[in-house]
Design a protein around this motif. Structure first.
Motif, short mmCIF file in Angstrom:
data_model
loop_
_atom_site.label_atom_id
_atom_site.label_comp_id
_atom_site.label_asym_id
_atom_site.label_seq_id
_atom_site.Cartn_x
_atom_site.Cartn_y
_atom_site.Cartn_z
N ASN A 76 19.52 -6.44 30.52
CA ASN A 76 20.74 -6.00 29.82
C ASN A 76 21.70 -7.13 29.45
OD1 ASN A 76 20.67 -2.99 29.63
ND2 ASN A 76 20.43 -3.16 31.85
N LYS A 109 22.42 -8.61 25.83
CA LYS A 109 22.60 -7.68 24.71
C LYS A 109 24.00 -7.84 24.11
CE LYS A 109 19.09 -4.51 26.48
NZ LYS A 109 18.80 -3.25 27.21
N HIS A 163 16.64 -11.65 25.24
CA HIS A 163 16.58 -10.27 24.73
C HIS A 163 17.97 -9.66 24.68
CE1 HIS A 163 14.92 -6.16 24.42
NE2 HIS A 163 15.78 -5.82 25.36
N GLN A 215 23.22 -0.26 22.55
CA GLN A 215 24.06 -1.14 23.36
C GLN A 215 24.85 -2.14 22.50
OE1 GLN A 215 20.59 -1.44 26.41
NE2 GLN A 215 22.40 -1.76 27.67
N ASN A 236 15.35 -6.02 17.43
CA ASN A 236 14.72 -5.06 18.33
C ASN A 236 14.77 -3.67 17.68
OD1 ASN A 236 13.54 -4.43 20.89
ND2 ASN A 236 15.53 -3.81 21.73
N GLU A 237 13.64 -2.99 17.63
CA GLU A 237 13.58 -1.56 17.29
C GLU A 237 14.22 -1.23 15.94
OE1 GLU A 237 15.18 0.59 20.64
OE2 GLU A 237 13.61 -0.12 21.98
N GLN A 288 6.51 -3.49 23.10
CA GLN A 288 7.20 -3.16 24.35
C GLN A 288 6.24 -2.59 25.39
OE1 GLN A 288 10.75 -0.82 23.67
NE2 GLN A 288 11.64 -2.34 22.27
N GLU A 337 7.60 -5.28 27.51
CA GLU A 337 8.36 -4.35 28.38
C GLU A 337 7.43 -3.34 29.03
OE1 GLU A 337 11.77 -2.67 26.35
OE2 GLU A 337 12.17 -4.52 25.25
N TRP A 360 8.54 -4.12 32.68
CA TRP A 360 9.98 -3.85 32.53
C TRP A 360 10.56 -3.49 33.89
CZ3 TRP A 360 12.56 -6.16 29.11
CH2 TRP A 360 13.88 -5.79 28.80
C1 XIL Z 1 16.99 -0.64 28.92
C2 XIL Z 1 17.47 -1.16 30.27
O1 XIL Z 1 16.37 -1.37 31.11
C3 XIL Z 1 18.43 -0.17 30.89
O2 XIL Z 1 19.00 -0.71 32.09
C4 XIL Z 1 19.55 0.17 29.91
O3 XIL Z 1 20.39 1.16 30.45
C5 XIL Z 1 18.98 0.64 28.59
O4 XIL Z 1 18.09 -0.35 28.08
N1 XIL Z 1 13.76 -0.98 24.99
C6 XIL Z 1 14.41 -2.20 25.10
C7 XIL Z 1 15.18 -2.50 26.33
O5 XIL Z 1 14.25 -3.04 24.24
O6 XIL Z 1 16.30 -3.30 26.07
C8 XIL Z 1 15.61 -1.24 27.05
O7 XIL Z 1 16.20 -1.62 28.30
C9 XIL Z 1 14.44 -0.31 27.26
C10 XIL Z 1 13.85 0.10 25.93
#
Ligand code: XIL
Length: 317
Positions: A46, A49, A82, A89, A130-131, A206, A238, A278
């Motif tokens: 986290n 971010k 990351h 977030q 990301n995403e 991921q 992840e 992850w």
């Molecule tokens: C997650 C974290 O692990 C949590 O602690 C947080 O509350 C939410 O995010 N995809 C991603 C990650 O790219 O950043 C995310 O991590 C999980 C899904």
């Protein structure tokens, strides 16, 4: 030999784990995280971010991210950084700001430049975007797409490359681990960034899977090849494999097979550089708080004891 040692012996750069700042006060947890026989790489879950690093505009905060970066350096572990641009977030000044094309572009570039410059030389790779994709492979209508259009992707990569020319630059997403619309969309992003003339080094898959419906080894192998044919590296960034609770012996056995098949797919592609889980223990997994009724997704249980999944991973390495 452990996970990282075995992965390196077979030509991979690392086997690693995500972690997060609050967990580091747990001494037994920290000891295993720092065990470089198993983990040669860590990712802050986290603390790099946008909401953590730039909570208000142009005020940057690196305290928590630096703790993870310093831990990696102290342990001699690689750091996957990351993530720079993501719809989630985000501080509300970004997600709910009243933007024009020009003002959001400037804010995005400022964020990327500051964060990537701060961590310059410390990251093996950055998840630059990301995403960005919906499940059907179209672009998510996030704040960046709304105001900038698809150009936000190549511009983000070009901005990151300018700030840190040596770090590997990744596009990262989930549900792109087997062929389909979303994986095709991620391949389209690679080509878009390349056609723009910006640097993209890799795609992060991921790998947030479900026990019993994890894509097969061959489906994953074929899919990885579709990415690496574009001239980029790939990595599982992840990986976790969740189940509906309570866990059973059968579920733990299937989970071990699912981990093994995924790791084997990476091992079979010379451009698959490494695998990151992850977080390594069910004690700190993000799964139960995100997917109601599900959990036990990690290779170590809540008591930091290895589950069958550990042996499954090792069998593929
Ligand atoms: C997650 C974290 O692990 C949590 O602690 C947080 O509350 C939410 O995010 N995809 C991603 C990650 O790219 O950043 C995310 O991590 C999980 C899904």
């Amino acid at each position: 030999a452990g996970l990282h040692t075995s992965a390196v012996a077979k030509g991979k750069l690392y086997f690693g784990s995500a972690t997060d700042n609050p967990e580091l006060t747990d001494a037994p947890y920290l000891t295993q995280l720092s065990n470089t026989d198993d983990f040669g790489q860590i990712t802050p879950g986290n603390s790099q971010k946008w909401d953590a690093t730039e909570p208000s505009q142009n005020t940057f905060s690196y305290t928590n991210g630096d703790v993870i970066a310093d831990l990696a350096a102290k342990n001699g572990q690689k750091l996957r950084c990351h993530a720079l641009v993501w719809h989630s977030q985000l501080p509300s000044w970004v997600s709910s700001g009243s933007w024009t094309n020009a003002t959001l572009l400037a804010a995005m570039k400022n964020h990327i430049t500051n964060v990537a410059t701060h961590y310059k030389g410390k990251c093996y790779a950055w998840d630059v975007v990301n995403e960005a994709l919906n499940e059907d492979g179209t672009y998510r209508d996030n704040v960046f797409y709304k105001h900038i259009g698809e150009a936000y992707l190549p511009i983000a990569f070009a901005t990151a490359a300018a700030a840190d020319p040596d770090v590997k630059l990744y596009y990262n997403d989930y549900n792109i681990e087997s062929a389909g619309s979303k994986s095709s969309g991620a391949q389209r992003i690679v080509k878009l960034v390349q056609q723009y003339g910006a640097k993209i080094d890799g795609v992060g898959l991921q790998g947030h899977f479900i026990v019993g419906s994890t894509p097969s080894q061959s489906a994953q192998t074929t899919n990885l090849a579709a990415f690496t044919a574009l001239g980029v590296d790939v990595a599982y960034t992840e990986l976790d494999i969740r189940m509906t609770l309570p866990s059973t012996t059968a579920l733990l056995t299937q989970q071990s097979t699912d981990y093994k098949n995924t790791v084997a797919a990476c091992m079979a592609n010379t451009k698959c550089v490494g695998i990151t889980i992850w977080d390594y223990t069910d004690k700190y997994s993000w799964v139960p708080s995100t997917f109601s009724g599900q959990g036990d997704a990690c290779p170590w249980d809540k008591n930091l004891v290895k589950k069958p999944a550990y042996a499954g991973i090792l069998a593929a390495l």
